[in-house]
Design a protein around this motif. Sequence first.
Motif, PDB file in Angstrom:
ATOM      1  N   LEU A  69      -3.020  -4.244  -1.735  1.00 10.65           N
ATOM      2  CA  LEU A  69      -3.415  -3.337  -0.669  1.00 10.65           C
ATOM      3  C   LEU A  69      -2.474  -3.464   0.526  1.00 10.65           C
ATOM      4  O   LEU A  69      -2.595  -2.711   1.482  1.00 10.65           O
ATOM      5  CB  LEU A  69      -4.848  -3.637  -0.245  1.00 10.65           C
ATOM      6  N   ARG A  70      -1.565  -4.414   0.466  1.00 10.72           N
ATOM      7  CA  ARG A  70      -0.623  -4.636   1.563  1.00 10.72           C
ATOM      8  C   ARG A  70       0.491  -3.616   1.488  1.00 10.72           C
ATOM      9  O   ARG A  70       0.976  -3.262   0.424  1.00 10.72           O
ATOM     10  CB  ARG A  70      -0.042  -6.036   1.489  1.00 10.72           C
ATOM     11  N   VAL A  71       0.928  -3.186   2.655  1.00 13.20           N
ATOM     12  CA  VAL A  71       2.055  -2.268   2.752  1.00 13.20           C
ATOM     13  C   VAL A  71       3.298  -3.114   3.022  1.00 13.20           C
ATOM     14  O   VAL A  71       3.337  -3.865   3.981  1.00 13.20           O
ATOM     15  CB  VAL A  71       1.841  -1.248   3.891  1.00 13.20           C
ATOM     16  N   PRO A  72       4.319  -3.022   2.172  1.00 17.99           N
ATOM     17  CA  PRO A  72       5.507  -3.822   2.398  1.00 17.99           C
ATOM     18  C   PRO A  72       6.245  -3.363   3.648  1.00 17.99           C
ATOM     19  O   PRO A  72       6.494  -2.178   3.832  1.00 17.99           O
ATOM     20  CB  PRO A  72       6.360  -3.593   1.149  1.00 17.99           C
ATOM     21  N   ARG A  73       6.501  -4.298   4.548  1.00 20.29           N
ATOM     22  CA  ARG A  73       7.201  -3.973   5.796  1.00 20.29           C
ATOM     23  C   ARG A  73       8.246  -5.053   6.050  1.00 20.29           C
ATOM     24  O   ARG A  73       8.009  -6.210   5.803  1.00 20.29           O
ATOM     25  CB  ARG A  73       6.234  -3.928   6.974  1.00 20.29           C
ATOM     26  N   GLY A  74       9.339  -4.637   6.504  1.00 26.59           N
ATOM     27  CA  GLY A  74      10.388  -5.568   6.903  1.00 26.59           C
ATOM     28  C   GLY A  74      10.717  -5.357   8.369  1.00 26.59           C
ATOM     29  O   GLY A  74      10.128  -4.524   9.054  1.00 26.59           O
ATOM     30  N   LYS A  75      11.635  -6.138   8.829  1.00 25.92           N
ATOM     31  CA  LYS A  75      12.049  -5.990  10.218  1.00 25.92           C
ATOM     32  C   LYS A  75      12.877  -4.722  10.321  1.00 25.92           C
ATOM     33  O   LYS A  75      13.625  -4.344   9.423  1.00 25.92           O
ATOM     34  CB  LYS A  75      12.892  -7.183  10.660  1.00 25.92           C
ATOM     35  N   ASN A  76      12.771  -4.066  11.470  1.00 28.08           N
ATOM     36  CA  ASN A  76      13.549  -2.850  11.697  1.00 28.08           C
ATOM     37  C   ASN A  76      15.023  -3.177  11.658  1.00 28.08           C
ATOM     38  O   ASN A  76      15.474  -4.151  12.285  1.00 28.08           O
ATOM     39  CB  ASN A  76      13.191  -2.216  13.037  1.00 28.08           C
ATOM     40  N   GLY A  77      15.797  -2.404  10.926  1.00 27.08           N
ATOM     41  CA  GLY A  77      17.231  -2.605  10.848  1.00 27.08           C
ATOM     42  C   GLY A  77      17.661  -3.643   9.838  1.00 27.08           C
ATOM     43  O   GLY A  77      18.843  -3.867   9.661  1.00 27.08           O
ATOM     44  N   ALA A  78      16.745  -4.335   9.219  1.00 27.33           N
ATOM     45  CA  ALA A  78      17.106  -5.345   8.223  1.00 27.33           C
ATOM     46  C   ALA A  78      17.528  -4.653   6.940  1.00 27.33           C
ATOM     47  O   ALA A  78      16.946  -3.637   6.572  1.00 27.33           O
ATOM     48  CB  ALA A  78      15.939  -6.277   7.978  1.00 27.33           C
ATOM     49  N   PRO A  79      18.530  -5.198   6.239  1.00 31.35           N
ATOM     50  CA  PRO A  79      18.964  -4.553   5.007  1.00 31.35           C
ATOM     51  C   PRO A  79      17.983  -4.696   3.880  1.00 31.35           C
ATOM     52  O   PRO A  79      17.181  -5.479   3.749  1.00 31.35           O
ATOM     53  CB  PRO A  79      20.256  -5.246   4.659  1.00 31.35           C
TER      54      PRO A  79
END
Length: 79
Positions: A69-79
């Motif tokens: 149920l988690r939405v995958p999110r990374g840091k903004n601008g990270a490759p």
Amino acid sequence: MIQMKYSKKQIKQISEGKPSEIAEFITMLVKHIEKLEKRVEELERQVGSNSSNSNKPPSSDGLRKPNSLRVPRGKNGAP
């Protein structure tokens, strides 16, 4: 279990037999087909059952990857 492997020679002998013998053989085949149909129906029912539609424990459902149920999110601008 009924012997269901017949050679071409055996089938030819049966087909050349008396009508009553042929009818007996056909009746035996029909009964065997009905038995197999019931077996297939039962196996299909078993395959379709799991813990949410039967009283089986969840551990019997087998190994399935759970839906996250988690939405995958990374840091903004990270490759």
